[in-house]
Design an enzyme around this catalytic site. Structure first.
Site, PDB file in Angstrom:
ATOM      1  N   GLU A  30       0.625  -1.110  -0.167  1.00 51.57           N
ATOM      2  CA  GLU A  30       0.063   0.205   0.078  1.00 51.57           C
ATOM      3  C   GLU A  30       0.798   1.387  -0.075  1.00 51.57           C
ATOM      4  OE1 GLU A  30      -3.263  -0.226  -1.165  1.00 51.57           O
ATOM      5  OE2 GLU A  30      -3.569  -1.571   0.559  1.00 51.57           O
ATOM      6  N   THR A  32       2.908   1.634  -1.388  1.00 48.41           N
ATOM      7  CA  THR A  32       4.183   1.538  -2.278  1.00 48.41           C
ATOM      8  C   THR A  32       4.722   2.048  -4.405  1.00 48.41           C
ATOM      9  OG1 THR A  32       3.440  -0.276  -3.005  1.00 48.41           O
ATOM     10  CG2 THR A  32       4.867  -0.402  -1.382  1.00 48.41           C
ATOM     11  N   ASP A  33       2.768   2.757  -4.682  1.00 45.22           N
ATOM     12  CA  ASP A  33       2.853   2.414  -6.365  1.00 45.22           C
ATOM     13  C   ASP A  33       4.094   3.674  -7.306  1.00 45.22           C
ATOM     14  OD1 ASP A  33       0.868   3.576  -5.717  1.00 45.22           O
ATOM     15  OD2 ASP A  33      -1.150   2.981  -7.201  1.00 45.22           O
ATOM     16  N   ASP A 167      -4.032   0.174  -9.639  1.00 43.60           N
ATOM     17  CA  ASP A 167      -5.460  -0.242  -9.712  1.00 43.60           C
ATOM     18  C   ASP A 167      -5.901  -0.062 -11.308  1.00 43.60           C
ATOM     19  OD1 ASP A 167      -5.546   0.834  -7.276  1.00 43.60           O
ATOM     20  OD2 ASP A 167      -6.306   3.010  -7.553  1.00 43.60           O
TER      21      ASP A 167
HETATM   22  C1  GLA Z   1      -5.082   4.421  -4.739  1.00 44.49           C
HETATM   23  C2  GLA Z   1      -4.546   5.082  -5.737  1.00 44.49           C
HETATM   24  C3  GLA Z   1      -2.771   4.015  -5.802  1.00 44.49           C
HETATM   25  C4  GLA Z   1      -3.181   3.116  -4.501  1.00 44.49           C
HETATM   26  C5  GLA Z   1      -3.105   3.009  -3.291  1.00 44.49           C
HETATM   27  C6  GLA Z   1      -2.611   2.348  -2.056  1.00 44.49           C
HETATM   28  O1  GLA Z   1      -6.183   3.433  -4.657  1.00 44.49           O
HETATM   29  O2  GLA Z   1      -5.005   4.416  -6.704  1.00 44.49           O
HETATM   30  O3  GLA Z   1      -2.488   4.572  -7.342  1.00 44.49           O
HETATM   31  O4  GLA Z   1      -1.068   4.065  -4.260  1.00 44.49           O
HETATM   32  O5  GLA Z   1      -4.363   4.252  -3.307  1.00 44.49           O
HETATM   33  O6  GLA Z   1      -1.610   1.549  -2.418  1.00 44.49           O
END
Ligand code: GLA
Length: 374
Positions: A30, A32-33, A167
């Site tokens: 979470e 981390t992206d 996502d």
């Molecule tokens: C949201 C964002 C994702 C990611 C998550 C946290 O879903 O859209 O890109 O950063 O939060 O992991």
């Protein structure tokens, strides 16, 4: 009535096709992206469906969830012109154009069963469903990652949400009974087997229905903290920092933010290692729970509704539980033995009732296929 029939009723002609894209839950990884790190989501069996056909001169978007149609022109639409739910649709059309790809005006009808505002990426599912429809109707060949990029561009640059790319990649690359292990730096995807039923397990999604608090500003603030920490450490992204590096940060808040990201990347790799080896998935439970603690203590993105759900699920026998998604509300996932699932769900519901909170909505996360023709 089918979506195609409702489309015909609304537009007076049938759709050329119906396309779909799933929501997602993130098993672990979470925030981390956007730090070039690792994520491990699965595409849900809950999807957004889009019926579409080429139209003359104007794009019309209707949704089963919304009373009014929204109109815009594919050739001219720009950020700011369409807001609200239809911005995710207009944003995709704009992103195609901005990338130099052909666009067309469309008649569109949207429906689906991805809960909105629950942290399950209903917006990415809408973007990806529209993107695969538009690509096919304009005869544009794109690979899964290219579609994910266009969908993310809609979210970041048209809607204005500064999210990472997890996502949309999950919505495109998802496969039934598989996790999508994504290295967000290289964008390499590895599908990891995740057939829980075979091991006598379920992954519960507990939608806490917690009112989202301060979400917009907080997500951007976490991003800014991470960028600052990386800069102070002299690394391109927190993905490149070690646990020891992080402890040298003198700013206490930045140290905790960076610690979450660095330890979370390690936990993702730990989960992948355990699952890859074909071992009992129960072994990942402690890593899920450690992720929750890290989000609560170091990243500070949990709220009482999710903390209670995670804690009560564990007390009631879950092998591990954690909030999934961006935070400040949304859903908790809990890994449970098949026969313990109902007991865990009941325990969380009872804990909520005791506090006078609305009942949570609980369902099974079933890993399903990514976007395509419905
Ligand atoms: C949201 C964002 C994702 C990611 C998550 C946290 O879903 O859209 O890109 O950063 O939060 O992991």
């Amino acid at each position: 009535m089918s979506l195609a029939a409702r489309f015909a009723e609304a537009y007076g002609h049938p759709p050329a096709g119906v396309w779909a894209a799933p929501g997602r839950v993130n098993l672990i990884g979470e925030h981390t992206d956007y730090n070039d790190g690792f994520v491990l989501p699965l595409a849900l069996d809950r999807r957004t469906l889009v019926g579409a056909e080429i139209a003359e001169g104007v794009t019309t978007v209707r949704s089963s969830r919304e009373p009014d149609a929204v109109v815009f022109e594919a050739d001219t639409v720009v950020p700011g012109e369409v807001t609200g739910w239809a911005a995710y649709v207009a944003g995709v059309v704009w992103a195609f154009r901005a990338a130099g790809l052909p666009v067309a005006d469309l008649d569109l009808l949207v429906e689906g069963d991805v809960p909105v505002g629950a942290g399950l990426s209903s917006s990415a599912s809408l973007e990806c469903a529209v993107a695969v429809a538009l690509a096919e109707l304009t005869g544009t060949a794109l690979d899964l990652t290219e579609v994910a990029h266009l969908a993310r561009r809609a979210e970041n640059e048209f809607v204005g949400a500064p999210t990472g790319g997890m996502d949309q990649m999950a919505a495109m690359h998802g496969v039934a009974d598989r996790l999508v292990f994504l290295d967000t730096r290289t964008e390499h995807v590895e599908l990891i087997p995740f057939a829980l039923a075979r091991h006598g397990l379920r992954l519960l999604v507990i939608d806490t229905r917690a009112p989202h608090q301060l979400v917009d500003g907080q997500y951007g603030a976490r991003r800014a903290d991470c960028a600052k920490a990386a800069e102070l450490l002299g690394v391109p992204a927190l993905r490149d920092a070690t646990a020891a590096d992080v402890e040298t940060l003198t700013d206490e808040r930045l140290r905790r933010r960076a610690r979450h990201v660095v330890t979370e990347d390690d936990r993702v790799l730990g989960v992948v290692e355990r699952l890859r080896a074909g071992k009992d998935p129960r072994a990942i439970g402690p890593l899920l729970s450690a992720s929750h603690t890290s989000m609560r203590e170091d990243f500070e993105i949990t709220v009482p509704h999710v903390d209670v759900a995670a804690a009560v699920a564990e007390e009631a026998g879950a092998h591990g539980a954690r909030m999934t998604g961006g935070g400040f509300g949304g859903c908790v996932i809990a890994l449970v033995d098949t026969e313990a699932g109902d007991r865990v769900a009941d325990a969380v519901a009872a804990a909520y009732a005791e506090r006078g909170w609305d009942a949570p909505v609980v369902f099974d996360a079933v890993a399903a296929d990514g976007a395509g023709r419905a």
